[in-house]
Design a protein around this motif. Structure first.
Motif, PDB file in Angstrom:
ATOM      1  N   ASP A 537       3.599  -1.420   7.788  1.00 29.64           N
ATOM      2  CA  ASP A 537       3.928  -2.690   7.145  1.00 29.64           C
ATOM      3  C   ASP A 537       3.894  -2.505   5.628  1.00 29.64           C
ATOM      4  O   ASP A 537       2.908  -2.015   5.071  1.00 29.64           O
ATOM      5  CB  ASP A 537       2.914  -3.755   7.576  1.00 29.64           C
ATOM      6  N   ALA A 538       4.970  -2.908   4.966  1.00 31.99           N
ATOM      7  CA  ALA A 538       5.056  -2.739   3.509  1.00 31.99           C
ATOM      8  C   ALA A 538       3.941  -3.485   2.788  1.00 31.99           C
ATOM      9  O   ALA A 538       3.477  -3.052   1.729  1.00 31.99           O
ATOM     10  CB  ALA A 538       6.422  -3.212   3.012  1.00 31.99           C
ATOM     11  N   ARG A 539       3.476  -4.602   3.359  1.00 27.52           N
ATOM     12  CA  ARG A 539       2.382  -5.352   2.732  1.00 27.52           C
ATOM     13  C   ARG A 539       1.082  -4.547   2.753  1.00 27.52           C
ATOM     14  O   ARG A 539       0.317  -4.549   1.781  1.00 27.52           O
ATOM     15  CB  ARG A 539       2.195  -6.691   3.441  1.00 27.52           C
ATOM     16  N   ASP A 540       0.841  -3.854   3.868  1.00 29.37           N
ATOM     17  CA  ASP A 540      -0.358  -3.014   3.949  1.00 29.37           C
ATOM     18  C   ASP A 540      -0.309  -1.886   2.924  1.00 29.37           C
ATOM     19  O   ASP A 540      -1.312  -1.565   2.281  1.00 29.37           O
ATOM     20  CB  ASP A 540      -0.498  -2.426   5.350  1.00 29.37           C
ATOM     21  N   LEU A 541       0.877  -1.270   2.772  1.00 31.19           N
ATOM     22  CA  LEU A 541       0.999  -0.177   1.810  1.00 31.19           C
ATOM     23  C   LEU A 541       0.839  -0.694   0.385  1.00 31.19           C
ATOM     24  O   LEU A 541       0.263  -0.004  -0.472  1.00 31.19           O
ATOM     25  CB  LEU A 541       2.348   0.520   1.977  1.00 31.19           C
ATOM     26  N   ALA A 542       1.321  -1.906   0.126  1.00 25.85           N
ATOM     27  CA  ALA A 542       1.143  -2.481  -1.208  1.00 25.85           C
ATOM     28  C   ALA A 542      -0.341  -2.688  -1.511  1.00 25.85           C
ATOM     29  O   ALA A 542      -0.802  -2.436  -2.635  1.00 25.85           O
ATOM     30  CB  ALA A 542       1.901  -3.802  -1.306  1.00 25.85           C
ATOM     31  N   ALA A 543      -1.108  -3.152  -0.519  1.00 22.93           N
ATOM     32  CA  ALA A 543      -2.548  -3.314  -0.706  1.00 22.93           C
ATOM     33  C   ALA A 543      -3.216  -1.972  -0.977  1.00 22.93           C
ATOM     34  O   ALA A 543      -4.110  -1.864  -1.837  1.00 22.93           O
ATOM     35  CB  ALA A 543      -3.158  -3.976   0.525  1.00 22.93           C
ATOM     36  N   CYS A 544      -2.771  -0.937  -0.259  1.00 24.28           N
ATOM     37  CA  CYS A 544      -3.340   0.395  -0.475  1.00 24.28           C
ATOM     38  C   CYS A 544      -3.000   0.916  -1.869  1.00 24.28           C
ATOM     39  O   CYS A 544      -3.843   1.534  -2.543  1.00 24.28           O
ATOM     40  CB  CYS A 544      -2.835   1.355   0.590  1.00 24.28           C
ATOM     41  N   ARG A 545      -1.773   0.673  -2.325  1.00 22.55           N
ATOM     42  CA  ARG A 545      -1.398   1.115  -3.669  1.00 22.55           C
ATOM     43  C   ARG A 545      -2.247   0.410  -4.721  1.00 22.55           C
ATOM     44  O   ARG A 545      -2.620   1.000  -5.742  1.00 22.55           O
ATOM     45  CB  ARG A 545       0.089   0.837  -3.928  1.00 22.55           C
ATOM     46  N   TRP A 546      -2.559  -0.857  -4.481  1.00 21.89           N
ATOM     47  CA  TRP A 546      -3.425  -1.565  -5.429  1.00 21.89           C
ATOM     48  C   TRP A 546      -4.810  -0.916  -5.453  1.00 21.89           C
ATOM     49  O   TRP A 546      -5.392  -0.721  -6.529  1.00 21.89           O
ATOM     50  CB  TRP A 546      -3.544  -3.043  -5.031  1.00 21.89           C
ATOM     51  N   LEU A 547      -5.334  -0.598  -4.285  1.00 23.69           N
ATOM     52  CA  LEU A 547      -6.643   0.049  -4.221  1.00 23.69           C
ATOM     53  C   LEU A 547      -6.629   1.401  -4.926  1.00 23.69           C
ATOM     54  O   LEU A 547      -7.568   1.763  -5.636  1.00 23.69           O
ATOM     55  CB  LEU A 547      -7.076   0.218  -2.768  1.00 23.69           C
ATOM     56  N   GLU A 548      -5.549   2.161  -4.744  1.00 26.00           N
ATOM     57  CA  GLU A 548      -5.452   3.458  -5.407  1.00 26.00           C
ATOM     58  C   GLU A 548      -5.485   3.292  -6.924  1.00 26.00           C
ATOM     59  O   GLU A 548      -6.106   4.088  -7.642  1.00 26.00           O
ATOM     60  CB  GLU A 548      -4.169   4.173  -4.995  1.00 26.00           C
ATOM     61  N   ALA A 549      -4.832   2.239  -7.424  1.00 26.23           N
ATOM     62  CA  ALA A 549      -4.727   2.042  -8.867  1.00 26.23           C
ATOM     63  C   ALA A 549      -5.984   1.421  -9.475  1.00 26.23           C
ATOM     64  O   ALA A 549      -6.298   1.682 -10.645  1.00 26.23           O
ATOM     65  CB  ALA A 549      -3.513   1.169  -9.185  1.00 26.23           C
ATOM     66  N   HIS A 550      -6.721   0.599  -8.709  1.00 28.69           N
ATOM     67  CA  HIS A 550      -7.788  -0.197  -9.304  1.00 28.69           C
ATOM     68  C   HIS A 550      -9.195   0.112  -8.781  1.00 28.69           C
ATOM     69  O   HIS A 550     -10.175  -0.160  -9.482  1.00 28.69           O
ATOM     70  CB  HIS A 550      -7.504  -1.692  -9.094  1.00 28.69           C
ATOM     71  N   ALA A 551      -9.316   0.623  -7.562  1.00 28.97           N
ATOM     72  CA  ALA A 551     -10.647   0.861  -7.006  1.00 28.97           C
ATOM     73  C   ALA A 551     -11.255   2.127  -7.602  1.00 28.97           C
ATOM     74  O   ALA A 551     -10.558   3.129  -7.797  1.00 28.97           O
ATOM     75  CB  ALA A 551     -10.570   0.998  -5.487  1.00 28.97           C
ATOM     76  N   PRO A 552     -12.545   2.139  -7.922  1.00 29.85           N
ATOM     77  CA  PRO A 552     -13.195   3.369  -8.395  1.00 29.85           C
ATOM     78  C   PRO A 552     -13.056   4.481  -7.350  1.00 29.85           C
ATOM     79  O   PRO A 552     -13.003   4.205  -6.142  1.00 29.85           O
ATOM     80  CB  PRO A 552     -14.660   2.948  -8.569  1.00 29.85           C
ATOM     81  N   PRO A 553     -12.982   5.738  -7.778  1.00 32.59           N
ATOM     82  CA  PRO A 553     -12.769   6.837  -6.820  1.00 32.59           C
ATOM     83  C   PRO A 553     -13.781   6.884  -5.687  1.00 32.59           C
ATOM     84  O   PRO A 553     -13.442   7.256  -4.569  1.00 32.59           O
ATOM     85  CB  PRO A 553     -12.858   8.084  -7.703  1.00 32.59           C
TER      86      PRO A 553
END
Length: 661
Positions: A537-553
């Protein structure tokens, strides 16, 4: 024997130029493929991975074979673990720091300059060899390109990942992301649990990705690494082919067999209804290589799967190729096989174990006057490797224990199973094995016979808890190398006979096997087939991309369980899950009870969310994705009002919540 037909028709200079043009086409095709997947900057991926070639190039220089692409490829394969292992040790102290690890690779390369040259006996490189190898490399790039380009195709059902990109590649990208965050890595599917095994190769794409500053997607770097390993493997395999055949026709056959005509299995599967009606158990066993009524997969166990998404296994098998080449060319004892086993076990433990048994077999087959020394050297190398394996924590605990598990039904059907699994390689290999047994004094023939015997024996006799079919699949990768060597021996004999009969028979055997490759390629790119494709689902991937960009490693993410084959967060967000899908959570030698306990906890949380659940477990983000919305609609609705959670990302019903302190 006269000049090869290609040189007669084209002339030696034109044959050489044609080979160079085909090799250049392969290189250009790889760069175009990477640019299509990862954008213009992805053409820098080979440059980012190039430092790992240093140790192998120094070995090739010391052995005086830098002008020989096949011999150089064997030493590049051997040099890869010699560079990766010290890098892993330094990374455990400094992290995956490109500058520091490049320094390690330079130091290892300098140390290898002290290695003395060996007594290699190599056949002269001919212009026809350039033509054949160039064609093989261009063919390899062309074959892998279409399935890779179909990954992440946008369809009406979602973003497509075909089998087994949706399982193996997603897993490997997650592990590479975990390695990039730290060494030794944390299991990306079970937070707080060390990843004991299965990550050594992944240091290669992880370092390449960090060297590019994350400007290129990890997926593009992984595809670049896997395709480069595939090209290296093909080139090294050609060194073995040249060692066992002098005729250009036999050498060409040695490339066609593993690349395009490696099995009759898929043709058999295509006729499954008729086969099941008349052959019963054989129809069920032949494709999977296991006992009992199992489903038939249209995918064979050929090298295409390794080219696409199993580069770690291909490196381990490539070490077996390099060992066979050295044993044949240097007429050495069994120590190269033992060394290949020790180096290979960190990349693929099952392939490494098979190579270790092969080394022991070679030691036992040594002449009586040298058998004692061979056994002592082999035992010392394997013993040291076993001690290092235990010290590194690659064994002990969890699932995955190897056990004796004879497949009696498969053994009974061996005369039918082996030709179906290995195709013309088995037929020609059997003939070549008979001739090789009569010429056991010829360099390398005993090693090839032993390699086939040990690998096939492991297929029939060994199993592993939780992955019962593992040695069936891994044995194919190793046995195929020996089968190719024996097959070209047979082809050399057959093509020496007068008249066209032998050539016609060989062509017919190959033509019957060619549908194998066509079906394999189609299955890997059939994004319209829902039975073989996972749709994201493109919405799930968008959420993951946000986490990649903003969540601490180091952030831990909570996501709903339920997907048996994949988890999105470790792959696309490159962050660790509190617990992921059950398969991967227990795959890496971890206790399944802990993963099951966490899974039940998380299921209960998504059904009825409780304040403080996430914070008490160190969880930083809670993901309410499309799976959660389908399976736990009431719980997802309750998350919005749960104390301690704050929505930080929303996309049409998919939400990421941050856990408050």
């Amino acid at each position: 024997m006269g000049r090869p037909r290609a040189e007669v028709l084209l002339g030696a200079r034109r044959a050489r130029r044609a080979g160079l043009a085909l090799a250049a086409a392969a290189a250009g095709g790889l760069l175009a493929l990477l640019a299509s997947v990862g954008g213009a900057l992805a053409v820098l991926v080979p440059l980012a991975l190039a430092p790992f070639a240093g140790p192998g190039l120094v070995l090739a220089w010391r052995q005086g074979v830098l002008g020989r692409p096949d011999a150089t490829a064997c030493l590049l394969v051997a040099g890869l673990p010699l560079g990766v292992i010290p890098c892993a040790l330094v990374a455990s102290w400094r992290g995956v720091d490109p500058a520091a690890l490049w320094g390690v690779l330079a130091a290892v390369s300098g140390a290898l300059a002290l290695v003395p040259p060996g007594p290699l006996a190599l056949a002269r490189w001919r212009p026809s060899d350039s033509l054949l190898l160039g064609a093989a490399l261009a063919f390899t790039v062309a074959v892998v390109a279409w399935p890779i380009l179909r990954v992440e195709s946008l369809t009406e059902r979602g973003i497509a990942y075909t089998a087994y990109f949706d399982l193996d590649m997603l897993q490997h990208m997650a592990v590479a992301g975990a390695v990039a965050r730290g060494v030794p890595p944390e299991n990306p599917y079970v937070a707080g649990v060390a990843l004991h095994y299965y990550w050594l190769f992944h240091l290669v794409p992880a370092l390449g990705w960090k060297a590019l500053g994350g400007a290129v997607s990890l997926r593009a770097v992984f595809h670049g690494a896997s395709t480069l390993v595939a090209l290296l493997f093909v080139t090294a395999l050609y060194a073995v082919v040249r060692g066992y055949a002098s005729r250009a026709g036999a050498r060409a056959l040695g490339l066609v067999l593993p690349l395009a005509a490696y099995s009759y299995n898929d043709l058999f599967v295509a006729l499954r209804p008729l086969a099941e009606r008349f052959l019963g158990d054989l129809a069920r066993v032949s494709s999977s290589g296991v006992d009992g009524p199992v489903s038939i997969s249209p995918l064979s166990h050929g090298y295409l799967r390794d080219f696409l998404y199993e580069p770690h296994a291909l490196v381990a098998a490539g070490l077996g190729v390099a060992a066979l080449w050295w044993v044949r060319s240097a007429r050495s004892g069994p120590w190269p096989a033992a060394l290949a086993s020790v180096l290979g076990v960190g990349f693929d433990a099952f392939v490494g174990a098979i190579l270790g048994l092969w080394a022991l077999g070679l030691a036992l087959l040594e002449p009586r006057e040298t058998r004692g020394r061979g056994l002592a050297a082999t035992g010392a190398i394997l013993g040291a490797g076993a001690a290092l394996t235990v010290a590194a924590g690659l064994v002990g605990g969890g699932t995955g224990g190897v056990r004796l598990a004879p497949y009696l039904k498969l053994m009974a059907l061996a005369p039918a199973y082996l030709p179906l699994e290995y195709g013309p390689m088995a037929l020609l290999g059997a003939a070549g094995g008979w001739w090789a047994w009569r010429e056991r004094g010829r360099p390398g023939v005993t090693a090839a016979l032993a390699l086939v015997g040990v690998a096939v024996g492991c297929q029939f006799l060994l199993g592993i808890d939780g992955e019962e079919h593992m040695f069936v699949r891994k044995g194919v990768k190793v046995a195929a190398v020996g089968f190719v060597a024996l097959a070209v021996l047979a082809a050399e004999r057959l093509l020496a006979r007068p008249g066209p009969k032998a050539g016609v028979a060989l062509a017919a055997a190959l033509l019957v096997a060619l549908p194998t490759l066509a079906i394999d390629v189609r299955c890997h790119g059939a994004v319209e087939d829902p039975t073989r494709t996972t749709y994201l689902d493109a919405r799930d991937l968008a959420a993951c991309r946000w986490l990649e960009a903003h969540a601490p490693p180091g952030a831990i993410v909570l996501a709903p369980p339920g997907r048996d084959d994949y988890s999105l967060v470790p792959t696309f967000a490159l962050r660790t899950l509190y617990v992921g899908n059950r398969h991967h959570a227990t795959l890496f030698r971890n206790e399944p009870a802990e993963a099951l306990r966490r899974t039940r906890e998380v299921e209960a949380f998504y059904r009825r969310p409780e304040a403080g659940f996430a914070a008490a477990r160190g969880i930083r983000y809670v993901l309410a994705d499309s799976l959660a919305a389908r399976r736990y609609p009431e719980g997802v609705a309750a998350l919005a009002a749960l104390e301690g959670l704050r929505a930080v990302f929303e996309a049409e019903g998919v939400t990421v919540y941050e856990v408050g302190s």
